[in-house]
Design a protein around this motif. Structure first.
Motif, PDB file in Angstrom:
ATOM      1  N   ASN A   1      -8.878  10.155  -4.472  1.00 11.76           N
ATOM      2  CA  ASN A   1      -8.427   9.355  -5.040  1.00 11.76           C
ATOM      3  C   ASN A   1      -9.346   7.882  -4.906  1.00 11.76           C
ATOM      4  O   ASN A   1      -9.448   7.109  -5.896  1.00 11.76           O
ATOM      5  CB  ASN A   1      -7.157   8.735  -4.593  1.00 11.76           C
ATOM      6  CG  ASN A   1      -6.080   9.863  -4.831  1.00 11.76           C
ATOM      7  OD1 ASN A   1      -5.398  10.108  -5.871  1.00 11.76           O
ATOM      8  ND2 ASN A   1      -5.565  10.467  -3.573  1.00 11.76           N
ATOM      9  N   TYR A   2      -9.956   7.725  -3.847  1.00 14.61           N
ATOM     10  CA  TYR A   2     -11.009   6.451  -3.779  1.00 14.61           C
ATOM     11  C   TYR A   2     -12.251   6.882  -3.449  1.00 14.61           C
ATOM     12  O   TYR A   2     -12.892   6.286  -2.464  1.00 14.61           O
ATOM     13  CB  TYR A   2     -10.227   5.588  -2.869  1.00 14.61           C
ATOM     14  CG  TYR A   2      -9.135   5.026  -3.550  1.00 14.61           C
ATOM     15  CD1 TYR A   2      -9.089   3.913  -4.139  1.00 14.61           C
ATOM     16  CD2 TYR A   2      -7.833   5.483  -3.219  1.00 14.61           C
ATOM     17  CE1 TYR A   2      -8.031   3.194  -4.885  1.00 14.61           C
ATOM     18  CE2 TYR A   2      -6.689   4.871  -3.772  1.00 14.61           C
ATOM     19  CZ  TYR A   2      -6.873   3.730  -4.423  1.00 14.61           C
ATOM     20  OH  TYR A   2      -5.629   3.273  -4.996  1.00 14.61           O
ATOM     21  N   LYS A   3     -12.849   8.057  -3.831  1.00 13.14           N
ATOM     22  CA  LYS A   3     -14.329   8.491  -3.215  1.00 13.14           C
ATOM     23  C   LYS A   3     -15.229   7.478  -3.441  1.00 13.14           C
ATOM     24  O   LYS A   3     -16.271   7.235  -2.711  1.00 13.14           O
ATOM     25  CB  LYS A   3     -14.591   9.899  -4.070  1.00 13.14           C
ATOM     26  CG  LYS A   3     -15.778  10.440  -3.659  1.00 13.14           C
ATOM     27  CD  LYS A   3     -16.034  11.902  -3.867  1.00 13.14           C
ATOM     28  CE  LYS A   3     -16.094  12.341  -5.384  1.00 13.14           C
ATOM     29  NZ  LYS A   3     -17.820  12.069  -5.540  1.00 13.14           N
ATOM     30  N   SER A   4     -15.222   6.615  -4.587  1.00  9.34           N
ATOM     31  CA  SER A   4     -16.253   5.552  -4.709  1.00  9.34           C
ATOM     32  C   SER A   4     -16.368   4.577  -3.948  1.00  9.34           C
ATOM     33  O   SER A   4     -17.181   4.055  -3.320  1.00  9.34           O
ATOM     34  CB  SER A   4     -16.211   4.941  -6.210  1.00  9.34           C
ATOM     35  OG  SER A   4     -14.691   4.298  -6.455  1.00  9.34           O
ATOM     36  N   ASN A   5     -14.996   4.219  -3.266  1.00  7.25           N
ATOM     37  CA  ASN A   5     -15.062   3.186  -2.232  1.00  7.25           C
ATOM     38  C   ASN A   5     -15.644   3.856  -0.860  1.00  7.25           C
ATOM     39  O   ASN A   5     -16.219   3.208  -0.101  1.00  7.25           O
ATOM     40  CB  ASN A   5     -13.418   3.126  -1.957  1.00  7.25           C
ATOM     41  CG  ASN A   5     -12.762   2.397  -2.850  1.00  7.25           C
ATOM     42  OD1 ASN A   5     -12.745   2.609  -4.125  1.00  7.25           O
ATOM     43  ND2 ASN A   5     -12.049   1.035  -2.479  1.00  7.25           N
TER      44      ASN A   5
ATOM     45  N   ASP B   1      -4.335  -1.950  -3.866  1.00  4.92           N
ATOM     46  CA  ASP B   1      -5.193  -1.947  -5.289  1.00  4.92           C
ATOM     47  C   ASP B   1      -3.990  -2.512  -6.097  1.00  4.92           C
ATOM     48  O   ASP B   1      -3.059  -2.402  -6.513  1.00  4.92           O
ATOM     49  CB  ASP B   1      -4.835  -0.413  -5.807  1.00  4.92           C
ATOM     50  CG  ASP B   1      -5.726   0.103  -6.937  1.00  4.92           C
ATOM     51  OD1 ASP B   1      -5.566  -0.830  -8.102  1.00  4.92           O
ATOM     52  OD2 ASP B   1      -6.195   0.946  -7.159  1.00  4.92           O
TER      53      ASP B   1
ATOM     54  N   ARG C   1       0.984  -1.294  -0.165  1.00  2.67           N
ATOM     55  CA  ARG C   1      -0.234  -0.046  -0.040  1.00  2.67           C
ATOM     56  C   ARG C   1       0.638   1.345  -0.182  1.00  2.67           C
ATOM     57  O   ARG C   1       0.178   2.502  -0.556  1.00  2.67           O
ATOM     58  CB  ARG C   1      -0.886  -0.111   1.332  1.00  2.67           C
ATOM     59  CG  ARG C   1      -1.825  -1.039   1.195  1.00  2.67           C
ATOM     60  CD  ARG C   1      -2.632  -1.347   2.693  1.00  2.67           C
ATOM     61  NE  ARG C   1      -1.874  -1.612   3.632  1.00  2.67           N
ATOM     62  CZ  ARG C   1      -2.016  -1.589   4.860  1.00  2.67           C
ATOM     63  NH1 ARG C   1      -3.148  -1.429   5.242  1.00  2.67           N
ATOM     64  NH2 ARG C   1      -0.941  -1.848   5.854  1.00  2.67           N
TER      65      ARG C   1
ATOM     66  N   LEU D   1      -8.240   9.985   0.506  1.00  7.83           N
ATOM     67  CA  LEU D   1      -9.313   8.805  -0.089  1.00  7.83           C
ATOM     68  C   LEU D   1     -10.467   9.650  -0.776  1.00  7.83           C
ATOM     69  O   LEU D   1     -10.950   9.066  -1.716  1.00  7.83           O
ATOM     70  CB  LEU D   1     -10.147   7.965   1.051  1.00  7.83           C
ATOM     71  CG  LEU D   1      -9.027   6.969   1.709  1.00  7.83           C
ATOM     72  CD1 LEU D   1      -9.635   6.592   2.908  1.00  7.83           C
ATOM     73  CD2 LEU D   1      -8.478   6.200   0.761  1.00  7.83           C
TER      74      LEU D   1
ATOM     75  N   GLY E   1     -11.848  -0.847   1.136  1.00  8.73           N
ATOM     76  CA  GLY E   1     -11.453  -1.523  -0.210  1.00  8.73           C
ATOM     77  C   GLY E   1      -9.872  -1.474  -0.314  1.00  8.73           C
ATOM     78  O   GLY E   1      -9.057  -1.457   0.711  1.00  8.73           O
ATOM     79  N   ASN E   2      -9.575  -2.001  -1.452  1.00  4.34           N
ATOM     80  CA  ASN E   2      -8.145  -2.016  -1.847  1.00  4.34           C
ATOM     81  C   ASN E   2      -7.481  -0.732  -2.286  1.00  4.34           C
ATOM     82  O   ASN E   2      -8.025  -0.259  -3.152  1.00  4.34           O
ATOM     83  CB  ASN E   2      -7.858  -3.204  -3.126  1.00  4.34           C
ATOM     84  CG  ASN E   2      -8.586  -4.659  -2.590  1.00  4.34           C
ATOM     85  OD1 ASN E   2      -9.717  -4.709  -2.377  1.00  4.34           O
ATOM     86  ND2 ASN E   2      -7.738  -5.482  -2.095  1.00  4.34           N
ATOM     87  N   ILE E   3      -6.644  -0.288  -1.357  1.00  2.02           N
ATOM     88  CA  ILE E   3      -6.239   0.918  -1.694  1.00  2.02           C
ATOM     89  C   ILE E   3      -4.620   1.023  -1.587  1.00  2.02           C
ATOM     90  O   ILE E   3      -4.034   0.474  -0.715  1.00  2.02           O
ATOM     91  CB  ILE E   3      -6.698   2.059  -0.526  1.00  2.02           C
ATOM     92  CG1 ILE E   3      -8.246   2.192  -0.665  1.00  2.02           C
ATOM     93  CG2 ILE E   3      -6.263   3.431  -0.265  1.00  2.02           C
ATOM     94  CD1 ILE E   3      -8.953   2.619   0.594  1.00  2.02           C
TER      95      ILE E   3
END
Length: 287
Positions: free
Chosen positions: A216-220, A64, A34, A213, A272-274
């Motif tokens: 970069n990972y708002k949907s997560n 990810d 990560r 987050l 999730g995978n981040i």
């Protein structure tokens, strides 16, 4: 976040590595998939210079997968031996032994030509705290010899351990370097739990993590907390707090409690995978 943390056992470990490195055939350095840049200890590079080395990317089940494969390609393109592993599920564990055999082939043939048929290779496992060193040793020794814990500082001293591969491995305490000049490195190490929460401001830490987050990972985040997120980090933080019922009297957000939940959700993989870093980040850092 100005983090300056260098416990005595880390200094002792550095001295021991200097004294014993000449007895080691190969170095196995573990980095967290990560945060590969942040879990690369510059002191390890200096301490093990000249020794064959394999880089192990651990905790790929939390990272990810696309970014992890980008890192594998990056290392391969630069002639660096690298394997991504899921220690818990034993994914790619055997590849480590295959790679060691490949790298040490000439040395083993040399001993064989001298009549030494069963030379036992010696490897040293290194890495910063909480990247999975002891877990890997337990997996390949088929025995829970090394102490394991999901927190930094569990392994306090070095120990030689025999493995089912016919290689002796030296488990060492995790080594951090004395001071992090980069705020990003300090933050990433804190996110993944390589620095004890007790010395951190977890409220600030959770805010910074949510900031990353959200970008970069708002949907997560939306999938995890069932909330529509904006680009306003504080607004998102408050929305999570209300959703989870982290409230004080008067319906005020309990940020202390909320920060621990967010950090825990990230570290456990619930969000999730981040991946916190990509090869592009390293290239930009070098340039």
């Amino acid at each position: 976040m100005n983090i300056n943390w260098f416990p005595g056992h880390m200094f002792k470990t550095q001295k021991e590595i200097k004294n014993i490195i000449n007895l080691v055939d190969i170095v196995i350095e573990i980095r967290d998939a990560r945060a590969i840049i942040s879990t690369t200890n510059p002191d390890i590079e200096n301490l093990t210079k000249g020794k064959p080395k394999i880089i192990i990317l651990s905790k790929i089940d939390l990272a990810d997968s696309k970014v992890t494969q980008d890192w594998i390609k990056f290392y391969e393109d630069n002639g660096i031996h690298c394997i991504d592993v899921d220690i818990i599920k034993s994914k790619n564990i055997k590849k480590i032994n295959d790679k060691i055999s490949f790298i040490m082939k000439d040395k083993l043939e040399k001993y064989k030509s001298k009549g030494v048929k069963n030379y036992t290779l010696r490897g040293m496992i290194l890495g910063i705290p909480n990247v999975g060193k002891s877990s890997l040793i337990n997996k390949i020794s088929n025995n829970n010899i090394a102490k394991v814990g999901n927190r930094p500082g569990v392994t306090k001293s070095k120990q030689w351990i025999k493995t089912k591969w016919g290689i002796d491995l030296l488990d060492t305490p995790g080594i951090l370097w004395p001071k992090f000049d980069s705020e990003k490195v300090g933050l990433n190490l804190s996110y993944i739990g390589s620095i004890k929460d007790e010395i951190l401001d977890t409220e600030e830490l959770s805010y910074k993590l949510l900031e990353f987050l959200t970008l970069n990972y708002k949907s997560n985040l939306e999938s995890t907390y069932k909330i529509e997120f904006s680009m306003d980090v504080l607004e998102n933080l408050d929305s999570i707090g209300r959703k989870l019922g982290c409230l004080k009297k008067g319906s005020q957000i309990d940020y202390s409690r909320l920060s621990k939940i967010i950090l825990g959700d990230f570290r456990s993989g619930k969000i999730g995978n981040i991946s916190l870093e990509t090869p592009k980040d390293l290239i930009e850092e070098v340039n």
